[in-house]
Design a protein around this motif. Structure first.
Motif, PDB file in Angstrom:
ATOM      1  N   ARG A 537       0.829  -1.189   0.064  1.00 17.72           N
ATOM      2  CA  ARG A 537       0.054  -0.005  -0.056  1.00 17.72           C
ATOM      3  C   ARG A 537       0.704   1.339   0.030  1.00 17.72           C
ATOM      4  NH1 ARG A 537      -4.858   1.369   4.307  1.00 17.72           N
ATOM      5  NH2 ARG A 537      -5.594   3.038   3.094  1.00 17.72           N
ATOM      6  N   ASP A 538       1.952   1.232   0.829  1.00 19.29           N
ATOM      7  CA  ASP A 538       2.829   2.343   0.730  1.00 19.29           C
ATOM      8  C   ASP A 538       3.803   2.412  -0.392  1.00 19.29           C
ATOM      9  OD1 ASP A 538       4.474   4.311   1.294  1.00 19.29           O
ATOM     10  OD2 ASP A 538       5.501   3.710   2.964  1.00 19.29           O
ATOM     11  N   THR A 541       6.931   4.629  -0.963  1.00 16.00           N
ATOM     12  CA  THR A 541       8.310   4.490  -0.256  1.00 16.00           C
ATOM     13  C   THR A 541       8.878   2.939  -0.968  1.00 16.00           C
ATOM     14  OG1 THR A 541       7.496   4.872   2.113  1.00 16.00           O
ATOM     15  CG2 THR A 541       9.264   3.292   1.912  1.00 16.00           C
ATOM     16  N   LEU A 567      10.784  -0.864   4.487  1.00 20.51           N
ATOM     17  CA  LEU A 567       9.414  -1.128   4.995  1.00 20.51           C
ATOM     18  C   LEU A 567       9.457  -1.594   6.273  1.00 20.51           C
ATOM     19  CD1 LEU A 567       7.452  -2.375   1.881  1.00 20.51           C
ATOM     20  CD2 LEU A 567       7.292  -0.159   2.754  1.00 20.51           C
TER      21      LEU A 567
END
Length: 681
Positions: A537-538, A541, A567
């Motif tokens: 989802r990130d 990053t 992460l």
């Protein structure tokens, strides 16, 4: 940016500008005649457009149009009032409406005008206003249900994403339209009131002007100006009445792809039995009462003839439909099978026996479709990827209570439920047993018992975990999706994620792809993360990490390790509870050294050449250590050095499918770990 003025823009601007100018500048009577003729024509155009459109949204600008026509009509009222009071000659149109339409009689004209105002104000305006208010309220209240129905159709595959988007937009447009119509009807109501007030002012002011400035007697002035005022009122109220009628038709019209006039006539005269009864009654009225027999007997005969013709027409239509249906069926039989439609493979399928159909049928109170929608949302929140459409279909070849789950057309698991029963599972601390049918929970293969509704309350009071049949299927489906989400992530899905990120971070996306990494390489990294349950989802990053390291290596496995380290906050939060010491397993440095020594690098990637006996010894030691943790109810987590993690995971994934392997660089500094065992050779 160069601005281009279209002819339509000029036309609308001129229409509005004319309304403003007429308020300020006196206009000659000839120009007023032209404007009044245009006003009547526009009212007729609006009426017949509203009458023959199929969808109410085909006139989505009607509220705005209503405001435009209202202000234009009031400006003409002001201009005609100015001419009546200043010259007593407001032009041919106003004079004609006062003398011809009003019967050249002050009393008759006044009565006709008052009747028109009453019809518009009391009947049409009030009804339209009420219908608009109720329709707007019901449309807004129905939006959540319509949205859920669209989601259910989307998840069952009945519609595509494009069709779902179009339906959602239509719902939003309908809500906005009827909300605007609720307010726009107030314009029509105010217009009627303003017209009545202007008429009274014209009559009083004209009479005073005639007596004081033109030397007319009070009666002559009243007669002259009353006819002009009535003409002015009629020429204004008739277009206003037409637009009020248009408003009423629009807000009461069904939104359907059908011809309005054809459906109206068919519904009114489409039942022959009704026409026979009405015709007979009208004929009897002409024979048995003093009513004009010629008119009533002829009219009754017309109804009887129309009813007979309608009955014959319906019979012919019925025969034609049967013939057409038979021809269609025969054509389908003769037509070669369309093989192309059989080539498509659904990403996820849930097939079930006929006994489970009530759980998926909304009309029978089933909520399985809603649960499927929630599964897609839940996975999207947890893992950051969109689950493909889940196809639900019944399969008569299955047992009544059986269901199977397919991934890309291949069955991966199955389960069986008992309808109207609940599954009770002992969480481990309940000592008292309850009677029921022994079974196993399909998702995690835990021992369970089928119980009835009557036993549910007692089982819950004892401490059993009790779930219903839809929850069992939904949980099983969720776990299967989680286990296979990596292979369900297609290049098109990745492209959609990239496009979504590009809207907010275009520079980053342009730097990474396609200059540094291709779409397939990004897909592989994301699949590696999803394979081990790491959320993507990130994406910001992830992409920044890839952009930092893709210049030195394009090995997707190595890039995955860099991303995992970036992460580490999310990984630590997922695996290690806060304010709690987590028991883990470590790897003997000698074993790590042996693993690294067996790594062989090729153009296709790295692979291990570890001795089979050595592999067997490592796996045996790992099994012993994991059993220690599982025996005390804790998950097995192995912590290794960063350089070894991915190779150790590859080494163990064929033996321990759900084993969690993390590196020290993926653990936050504030996480407390306790080694309870070490993997040795």
């Amino acid at each position: 940016m160069k601005s281009i003025i279209k002819g339509t823009d000029l036309g609308v601007a001129a229409y509005l500008l004319a309304a403003v100018v007429f308020f300020i500048i006196p206009i000659p009577s000839l120009l007023l005649d032209v404007m009044l003729a245009i006003n009547i024509s526009i009212a007729l155009i609006i009426l017949f457009n509203v009458l023959f459109i199929q969808e109410v949204l085909d006139m989505s600008f009607f509220p705005t149009l209503l405001l435009f026509t209202t202000i234009f009509r009031i400006s003409l009222n002001v201009s005609s009032t100015r001419l009546i009071l200043l010259t007593g000659e407001p032009g041919n149109v106003v004079t004609t409406f006062g003398t011809f339409v009003g019967g050249n009689n002050m009393i008759v004209g006044a009565i006709v005008f008052i009747v028109l105002v009453l019809i518009q104000f009391i009947v049409i305006n009030r009804g339209s206003e009420r219908v608009s208010e109720v329709t707007a309220r019901f449309t807004l209240d129905a939006m959540p249900g319509k949205q859920m129905a669209i989601d259910a159709d989307l998840n069952t595959g009945a519609i595509t994403d494009v069709e779902a988007k179009a339906r959602r937009e239509k719902i939003q447009k309908e809500a906005s339209f009827f909300g605007s119509m609720d307010g726009a009807t107030k314009y029509v109501k105010g217009d009627a009131i303003a017209g009545l007030i202007i008429t009274v002012i014209n009559l009083a002011g004209g009479t005073i002007m005639g007596v004081m400035y033109l030397g007319m007697s009070a009666m002559d002035a009243l007669q002259h100006y009353a006819l002009l005022t009535i003409g002015d009122g009629l020429v204004s109220q008739i277009p206003s009445l037409l637009i009020s009628l248009s408003t009423g038709i629009l807000v009461t019209k069904e939104s359907a792809d059908a011809d309005f006039s054809g459906m109206l006539v068919k519904q009114l005269f489409g039942v022959p039995k009704v026409l026979y009864i009405v015709g007979a009654v009208v004929v009897l009225l002409g024979i048995l009462t003093p009513l004009n027999p010629v008119i009533f007997i002829l009219l009754g005969a017309v109804f009887l003839i129309v009813g007979y013709q309608m009955q014959r027409s319906l019979g012919v239509e019925h025969i034609e439909e049967e013939v057409q249906q038979q021809e269609t069926e025969a054509e389908e039989i003769r037509k070669p099978e369309n093989v192309v439609s059989l080539l498509q493979v659904d990403p996820i399928e849930l097939e079930f026996g006929y006994g489970i159909i009530p759980l998926a049928d909304v009309n029978q109170g089933g909520d399985l479709l809603d649960r499927v929608v929630m599964i897609r949302r839940q996975v999207a929140l947890e893992l950051g990827t969109v689950v493909p459409i889940i196809r639900l279909r019944d399969n008569i070849q299955l047992n009544p209570n059986q269901y199977i789950i397919k991934i890309k057309g291949i069955q991966v698991t199955e389960g069986e439920i008992l309808f109207d029963h609940y599954m009770a599972m002992n969480p481990g601390y309940v000592e008292e047993e309850i009677s029921g049918i022994p079974t196993f929970e399909p998702s995690f293969h835990l021992p369970a018992i089928w119980i009835t509704e009557a036993q549910r309350e007692r089982a819950e009071s004892l401490g059993y975990t009790v779930v219903d049949a839809p929850s069992i299927i939904a949980t099983h489906l969720t776990e299967v999706i989680r286990a296979h989400i990596a292979e369900l992530l297609t290049r098109q899905d990745v492209q959609n994620l990239v496009d979504n990120l590009k809207e907010s971070n275009p520079v980053l996306v342009e730097e990474l792809t396609p200059k540094l990494l291709g779409l397939g390489e990004i897909q592989k990294v994301l699949q590696n993360l999803l394979n081990e349950g790491i959320s993507i989802r990130d994406l910001l990053t992830i992409f920044e990490t890839l952009a930092d390291h893709a210049q030195t290596t394009r090995d997707t496995d190595v890039l995955t390790e860099y991303v995992r380290q970036s992460l580490k906050r999310a990984i630590s939060n997922q695996l290690f509870p806060a304010n709690e010491t987590t028991s883990v397993i470590t790897v003997d440095p000698k074993v790590e050294q042996e693993i690294m020594s067996s790594v062989k690098q090729t153009e296709q990637g790295a692979y291990l050449t570890l001795d089979p006996d050595k592999t067997k010894a490592i796996m045996g030691s790992l099994e012993t250590e994991t059993q220690k943790l599982e025996s005390i109810g804790k998950p097995a987590i192995v912590v290794t050095s960063p350089i070894v993690r991915m190779y150790f995971k590859k080494l163990t994934e064929d033996y321990f499918k759900d084993l969690t392997v993390v590196s020290y660089n993926e653990v936050e500094s504030d996480v407390e770990l306790q080694s309870v065992g070490m993997v040795t050779a």
